[in-house]
Design a protein around this motif. Sequence first.
Motif, PDB file in Angstrom:
ATOM      1  N   TRP A 315      -9.769 -12.846  13.988  1.00 23.22           N
ATOM      2  CA  TRP A 315      -8.680 -12.574  13.051  1.00 23.22           C
ATOM      3  C   TRP A 315      -7.486 -11.882  13.682  1.00 23.22           C
ATOM      4  O   TRP A 315      -6.473 -11.640  13.008  1.00 23.22           O
ATOM      5  N   ALA A 334      -9.123  -9.609   6.221  1.00 18.04           N
ATOM      6  CA  ALA A 334      -8.396 -10.812   6.647  1.00 18.04           C
ATOM      7  C   ALA A 334      -9.148 -12.068   6.238  1.00 18.04           C
ATOM      8  O   ALA A 334      -8.545 -13.053   5.781  1.00 18.04           O
ATOM      9  N   TRP A 338      -7.864 -15.025   3.562  1.00 23.18           N
ATOM     10  CA  TRP A 338      -7.923 -16.467   3.885  1.00 23.18           C
ATOM     11  C   TRP A 338      -8.700 -17.223   2.822  1.00 23.18           C
ATOM     12  O   TRP A 338      -8.267 -18.284   2.353  1.00 23.18           O
TER      13      TRP A 338
END
Length: 388
Positions: A315, A334, A338
């Motif tokens: 990430w 993260a 997504w």
Amino acid sequence: MLGNFSYKNATKLYFGDDSLKFLKDELKNYGKTVQLIYGGGSIKKNGIYDQVIKILKECGKKVVEDAGVMPNPTVEKLYEGIKIARDNKADLLLAVGGGSCCDYAKAVSVSVNEKDDAWQKYFVRFEEPTCKIIPVGCILTMAGTGSEMNGGSVISNHNEKLKIGHVFGDEVMPKFSILNPKFTYSLPKRQMVAGIYDIFNHICEQYFSGTDDNTSDYIAEALMKSVIKSSLIAFDNPEDYEARSNIMWTATWALNTLIACGKETDWMVHMLGQAVGAYTDATHGMTLSAVSLAYYKHIMPYGLHKFKRFAVEVWGVNADNKTDMEVAEEGLKAMENWMKKLGLSMNISELGVTDDMIEGIADATFILNGGYKVLTRDEVIKVLKASM
């Protein structure tokens, strides 16, 4: 790299937008009767069915149809497929569809000549085949499960509220698989992203284990980064060939046993997700996305070194002036962002799980010991409640 292993993959792959032409070459290796396995009829709408039938007829094959394979193949459907194969003396089981069709074909293949009950033998007692196995070929129309290049088969038994997978040996793996990324274009976006998360989680299940410097983990990181990049492109433009081809190819390598070499593996997200699926019949990839974050947050303290590495290498989290826990948490955040961009299911309640189901789902969850923490039943319940 600490593990001891052997590696072999018995499946021959044909990849690309011209790959279907190789079906003719493969059909020469099998007898006259082909059991054509497919799902709800989408292959008739998008023209794939006609293309396949034309080739089968040109090769002089007798085609026996076995339609209606559902997204989570049931034991009743398995019995139906066994009967079709027995009555028609099928020489080849040709699955045209996604992972469910491939899984189903493999379950039929080991059951046609088996005298014992297939569900009890393979999915309750986990015994291996002792009978003649009918060969399987796959023409893939959805990327996700990796079933086109492994021996896995998952069958649901709604009466018993169980969804169980059996990973068979080399002899059950498809003899050949045809992968044309364009065949995935007509897939609804929700199914596309569910498949994408299935790919990603297959990699995670193998990545989040072990403490050694393992080459398999470096491969896994590259595959995860490919999935992330291509998924965002395909989400905006589902007919971007490069993105769809990378997704399809990554799906195959995520679960053809390569990145498990030399490793312990976790698979608890799949055990939790499959138990949820047994109760709700929800899309497989969505059951995984709905339980993943709660599970990973629960086990992160026990595998903090790998979660930190995941954050940095996958990430791109900057670790400067942060604790290992802060870096690891930023990585999961993260990942969550997504997942939300793709519109994945983020909790099990939206899949139909209610509070009164939690105890039963916990009972249907197989506890495995390959991850950073072996869960107790109370911890399973805790993770499920955190997933609501």
